[in-house]
Design a protein around this motif. Structure first.
Motif, PDB file in Angstrom:
ATOM      1  N   PRO A 118     109.290   8.746 116.173  1.00 60.90           N
ATOM      2  CA  PRO A 118     108.331   9.852 116.319  1.00 60.90           C
ATOM      3  C   PRO A 118     108.203  10.648 115.022  1.00 60.90           C
ATOM      4  O   PRO A 118     109.125  10.688 114.207  1.00 60.90           O
ATOM      5  N   TYR A 119     107.059  11.287 114.847  1.00 59.14           N
ATOM      6  CA  TYR A 119     106.833  12.036 113.616  1.00 59.14           C
ATOM      7  C   TYR A 119     105.865  13.185 113.848  1.00 59.14           C
ATOM      8  O   TYR A 119     105.098  13.202 114.810  1.00 59.14           O
ATOM      9  N   LEU A 120     105.915  14.136 112.932  1.00 55.18           N
ATOM     10  CA  LEU A 120     104.938  15.217 112.833  1.00 55.18           C
ATOM     11  C   LEU A 120     104.204  15.064 111.516  1.00 55.18           C
ATOM     12  O   LEU A 120     104.788  14.621 110.521  1.00 55.18           O
ATOM     13  N   ILE A 121     102.931  15.465 111.491  1.00 56.06           N
ATOM     14  CA  ILE A 121     102.144  15.345 110.267  1.00 56.06           C
ATOM     15  C   ILE A 121     101.169  16.513 110.165  1.00 56.06           C
ATOM     16  O   ILE A 121     100.631  16.981 111.179  1.00 56.06           O
ATOM     17  N   GLY A 122     100.997  17.020 108.971  1.00 57.76           N
ATOM     18  CA  GLY A 122     100.067  18.118 108.748  1.00 57.76           C
ATOM     19  C   GLY A 122      99.611  18.139 107.304  1.00 57.76           C
ATOM     20  O   GLY A 122     100.287  17.599 106.420  1.00 57.76           O
ATOM     21  N   GLY A 123      98.467  18.739 107.071  1.00 56.30           N
ATOM     22  CA  GLY A 123      97.967  18.800 105.700  1.00 56.30           C
ATOM     23  C   GLY A 123      96.694  19.604 105.590  1.00 56.30           C
ATOM     24  O   GLY A 123      96.213  20.205 106.557  1.00 56.30           O
ATOM     25  N   ALA A 124      96.126  19.612 104.405  1.00 57.55           N
ATOM     26  CA  ALA A 124      94.906  20.369 104.135  1.00 57.55           C
ATOM     27  C   ALA A 124      94.108  19.664 103.056  1.00 57.55           C
ATOM     28  O   ALA A 124      94.627  18.853 102.291  1.00 57.55           O
ATOM     29  N   GLY A 125      92.829  19.986 103.015  1.00 56.36           N
ATOM     30  CA  GLY A 125      91.952  19.379 102.019  1.00 56.36           C
ATOM     31  C   GLY A 125      90.546  19.919 102.156  1.00 56.36           C
ATOM     32  O   GLY A 125      90.351  21.125 102.365  1.00 56.36           O
ATOM     33  N   VAL A 126      89.562  19.037 102.080  1.00 55.50           N
ATOM     34  CA  VAL A 126      88.158  19.440 102.177  1.00 55.50           C
ATOM     35  C   VAL A 126      87.441  18.540 103.178  1.00 55.50           C
ATOM     36  O   VAL A 126      87.809  17.376 103.363  1.00 55.50           O
ATOM     37  N   GLY A 127      86.435  19.114 103.828  1.00 59.08           N
ATOM     38  CA  GLY A 127      85.603  18.357 104.757  1.00 59.08           C
ATOM     39  C   GLY A 127      84.139  18.547 104.401  1.00 59.08           C
ATOM     40  O   GLY A 127      83.683  19.667 104.161  1.00 59.08           O
ATOM     41  N   THR A 128      83.404  17.440 104.359  1.00 61.24           N
ATOM     42  CA  THR A 128      81.968  17.468 104.074  1.00 61.24           C
ATOM     43  C   THR A 128      81.213  17.031 105.325  1.00 61.24           C
ATOM     44  O   THR A 128      81.478  15.960 105.871  1.00 61.24           O
ATOM     45  N   VAL A 129      80.304  17.886 105.794  1.00 59.66           N
ATOM     46  CA  VAL A 129      79.532  17.614 106.999  1.00 59.66           C
ATOM     47  C   VAL A 129      78.054  17.576 106.633  1.00 59.66           C
ATOM     48  O   VAL A 129      77.550  18.481 105.957  1.00 59.66           O
ATOM     49  N   THR A 130      77.369  16.527 107.079  1.00 61.72           N
ATOM     50  CA  THR A 130      75.926  16.408 106.879  1.00 61.72           C
ATOM     51  C   THR A 130      75.235  16.483 108.230  1.00 61.72           C
ATOM     52  O   THR A 130      75.526  15.688 109.129  1.00 61.72           O
ATOM     53  N   ASP A 131      74.325  17.457 108.390  1.00 62.38           N
ATOM     54  CA  ASP A 131      73.503  17.610 109.593  1.00 62.38           C
ATOM     55  C   ASP A 131      72.082  17.163 109.261  1.00 62.38           C
ATOM     56  O   ASP A 131      71.466  17.694 108.335  1.00 62.38           O
ATOM     57  N   ASN A 132      71.575  16.198 110.018  1.00 60.85           N
ATOM     58  CA  ASN A 132      70.191  15.744 109.842  1.00 60.85           C
ATOM     59  C   ASN A 132      69.322  16.462 110.864  1.00 60.85           C
ATOM     60  O   ASN A 132      69.418  16.221 112.070  1.00 60.85           O
ATOM     61  N   LEU A 133      68.474  17.360 110.387  1.00 60.74           N
ATOM     62  CA  LEU A 133      67.676  18.239 111.249  1.00 60.74           C
ATOM     63  C   LEU A 133      66.212  17.829 111.223  1.00 60.74           C
ATOM     64  O   LEU A 133      65.718  17.261 110.237  1.00 60.74           O
ATOM     65  N   ARG A 134      65.514  18.157 112.316  1.00 60.45           N
ATOM     66  CA  ARG A 134      64.090  17.834 112.432  1.00 60.45           C
ATOM     67  C   ARG A 134      63.334  19.063 112.926  1.00 60.45           C
ATOM     68  O   ARG A 134      63.655  19.619 113.976  1.00 60.45           O
ATOM     69  N   TYR A 135      62.335  19.501 112.163  1.00 66.23           N
ATOM     70  CA  TYR A 135      61.507  20.645 112.521  1.00 66.23           C
ATOM     71  C   TYR A 135      60.065  20.174 112.711  1.00 66.23           C
ATOM     72  O   TYR A 135      59.502  19.512 111.840  1.00 66.23           O
ATOM     73  N   THR A 136      59.485  20.529 113.861  1.00 67.15           N
ATOM     74  CA  THR A 136      58.101  20.150 114.154  1.00 67.15           C
ATOM     75  C   THR A 136      57.246  21.421 114.208  1.00 67.15           C
ATOM     76  O   THR A 136      57.562  22.371 114.949  1.00 67.15           O
ATOM     77  N   PHE A 137      56.167  21.442 113.435  1.00 69.37           N
ATOM     78  CA  PHE A 137      55.236  22.572 113.368  1.00 69.37           C
ATOM     79  C   PHE A 137      54.014  22.219 114.221  1.00 69.37           C
ATOM     80  O   PHE A 137      53.309  21.243 113.935  1.00 69.37           O
TER      81      PHE A 137
END
Length: 218
Positions: A118-137
């Motif tokens: 058994p083990y424990l694990i933890g850490g930190a860093g960066v996360g990049t999120v891309t949201d693809n959005l759609r707008y209708t006029f």
């Protein structure tokens, strides 16, 4: 995220207390209001039978975007005394994805078992999120009052149009969890674990990850 699994089992004479490790993981993730799959890979180094340090790259190929509604009506404008109503704007999504890179510390919990670690694990860093959005006029028809107060309705001009926008943000990421490694040989193990992964900043995301993978100890 990934399993930095430094396996602690098998006969002591066949074990090395330090050395490189490499892992691959496939998992199910619960993220915001939906569920998806994720894949991850990691490399690291075991300093002793308990402590290992490594880096991990995780990809969530599909997630539900964070869609912002239009907060303020656009109002109307006038031309030669004619009032033109503003268009209606609807929002939607075309999916999204996330990539998370962290540096992780893994602590193996000593046991008497020669096969379970058994083990424990933890850490930190960066996360990049891309949201693809759609707008209708959607442009409404406008009405003029003709002679004898008879309304004259003009069809909307221009026709409805849709714009797609990809919004990408990079923020701080942290992870914490644990699991169990099952030693199958001196070098290979099968690992199961559960993780919490949080992305904090412009685009917050709370992720639960549950999966399994394999680890090779050099």
């Amino acid at each position: 995220m990934l399993l930095l699994a430094a396996v602690h089992s098998a006969p002591a004479s066949a074990q090395t207390s330090n050395g490189g490790i490499a892992s691959a993981t496939v998992s199910a993730v619960s993220i915001e209001d939906g569920a998806s799959a994720s894949i991850a890979g990691a490399i690291g180094y075991r300093f002793n039978p308990v402590v290992a340090l490594g880096v991990e790259l995780m990809l969530v190929p599909r997630l539900t975007p964070d869609v912002h509604q239009i907060p303020i009506p656009l109002g109307t404008f006038e031309f030669d005394g004619i009032s033109f109503p503003s268009p209606a704007i609807t929002t939607g999504d075309d999916g999204g994805h996330a990539t998370i890179f962290t540096t992780n510390l893994r602590l193996t919990i000593p046991t008497r078992s020669r096969r379970l670690s058994p083990y424990l694990i933890g850490g930190a860093g960066v996360g990049t999120v891309t949201d693809n959005l759609r707008y209708t006029f959607i442009y409404p028809a406008f009405i003029l009052t003709g002679p004898a107060a008879q309304p004259v309705i003009f069809p909307p001009l221009p026709l409805p149009r849709t714009e797609s926008i990809a919004r990408t943000t990079t923020d701080f990421a942290a992870t914490f969890g644990g699991g169990v490694s099952f030693l199958t040989s001196d070098h290979w193990s099968f690992d199961v674990d559960a993780r919490y992964i949080g992305i904090f900043g412009t685009r917050d995301a709370q992720i639960g990850r549950y999966g399994g993978g394999i680890t090779y100890r050099f």
